[in-house]
Design an enzyme around this catalytic site. Structure first.
Site, mmCIF file in Angstrom:
data_model
loop_
_atom_site.group_PDB
_atom_site.id
_atom_site.type_symbol
_atom_site.label_atom_id
_atom_site.label_comp_id
_atom_site.label_asym_id
_atom_site.label_seq_id
_atom_site.Cartn_x
_atom_site.Cartn_y
_atom_site.Cartn_z
ATOM 1 N N CYS A 23 37.258 28.234 -150.724
ATOM 2 C CA CYS A 23 36.916 28.411 -149.312
ATOM 3 C C CYS A 23 35.616 27.672 -148.982
ATOM 4 C CB CYS A 23 36.854 29.901 -148.974
ATOM 5 S SG CYS A 23 36.859 30.252 -147.195
ATOM 6 N N HIS A 73 41.982 32.326 -151.378
ATOM 7 C CA HIS A 73 41.111 33.026 -152.324
ATOM 8 C C HIS A 73 41.866 33.615 -153.519
ATOM 9 C CE1 HIS A 73 37.311 33.209 -149.942
ATOM 10 N NE2 HIS A 73 38.153 32.965 -148.947
ATOM 11 N N GLU A 76 40.580 34.687 -156.215
ATOM 12 C CA GLU A 76 39.797 35.791 -156.790
ATOM 13 C C GLU A 76 40.105 37.123 -156.127
ATOM 14 O OE1 GLU A 76 37.142 34.614 -153.329
ATOM 15 O OE2 GLU A 76 38.773 33.788 -154.535
#
Length: 225
Positions: free
Chosen positions: A87, A196, A198
């Site tokens: 990002c 994302h 994560e």
């Protein structure tokens, strides 16, 4: 052997804790790197996480790329160290010249926050070797300036060299050219993506655990080097 993966924190970073947790879940050691650090503390790889570094003033990532730690990241990346930009981190890597193109305002001019399906286009990078080519993964997307743009020559080069790593499946949420969600450097060691991974490492708290493969992949890459 446990690989050490540095996770950078800038003023305004939001997702450093989640990125560090993803590294730990994959079996690596997460090492905190501060934006003012003059060295990388001997890490084997680096993650530039998401957020709003320096409040996104000037342009997203435009100030962060001048942070002392980023000078070291650029040097390390040029030497072959795996680097992942997520990002805002993707924006920083583009500003730093490690990846081509730029991320601009979403086509609809609104912040987007939703889960997105991505197609894995390239599995030869340091961050995607655990995936099968053509696999579809579900990860969150949250950004206001996530529209990937580059010249037609650059886009053709990325396509021709197999450097489009992820592509949006179905609708194109932000108007990125050719539906591009993530790209890599020519050697496959540096990867940037807007969604994302994560936030997709545990099925209990995310839409899936599909993102964990990226962190397993880089640990494999470091250990086998």
């Amino acid at each position: 052997m446990s690989a050490r993966v540095g996770v950078i924190t800038f003023p305004g970073t939001l997702d450093d804790v989640d990125a560090a947790r993803a590294v730990t879940l994959a079996g690596g050691e997460a090492v905190s790197l501060w934006h003012g650090d003059a060295d990388l503390k001997g890490v084997d790889a680096v993650i530039v996480p998401g957020g709003f570094s320096y409040g996104d003033y000037l342009r997203c990532g435009a100030i962060a790329r001048f942070a002392p730690v980023m000078g070291k990241v650029v040097q390390a990346a040029q030497g072959g160290m795996p680097v992942l930009g997520i990002c805002n981190g993707f924006q920083v890597l583009c500003e730093a010249g490690l990846l081509p193109g730029a991320l601009t305002r979403n086509e609809g001019l609104h912040f987007i926050c939703r889960d997105e399906w991505l197609k894995v286009e390239a599995t030869s990078t340091a961050w995607t070797s655990r995936y099968e080519s053509g696999a579809e993964i579900l990860v969150p997307l949250k950004s206001g300036e996530g529209r990937y743009q580059a010249s037609e020559n650059v886009l053709d080069e990325l396509e021709g060299e197999g450097r489009v790593v992820f592509r949006y499946v179905g609708d194109n949420p932000n108007g990125s050219q050719r539906g591009i969600a993530g790209i890599s450097s020519a050697n496959g060691r540096v990867v940037g993506l807007m969604p994302h991974p994560e936030h997709a490492t545990e099925a209990l708290t995310g839409p899936s655990d599909d993102g964990l493969g990226m962190f397993y992949s880089v640990l494999d890459s470091v250990i086998s080097a």
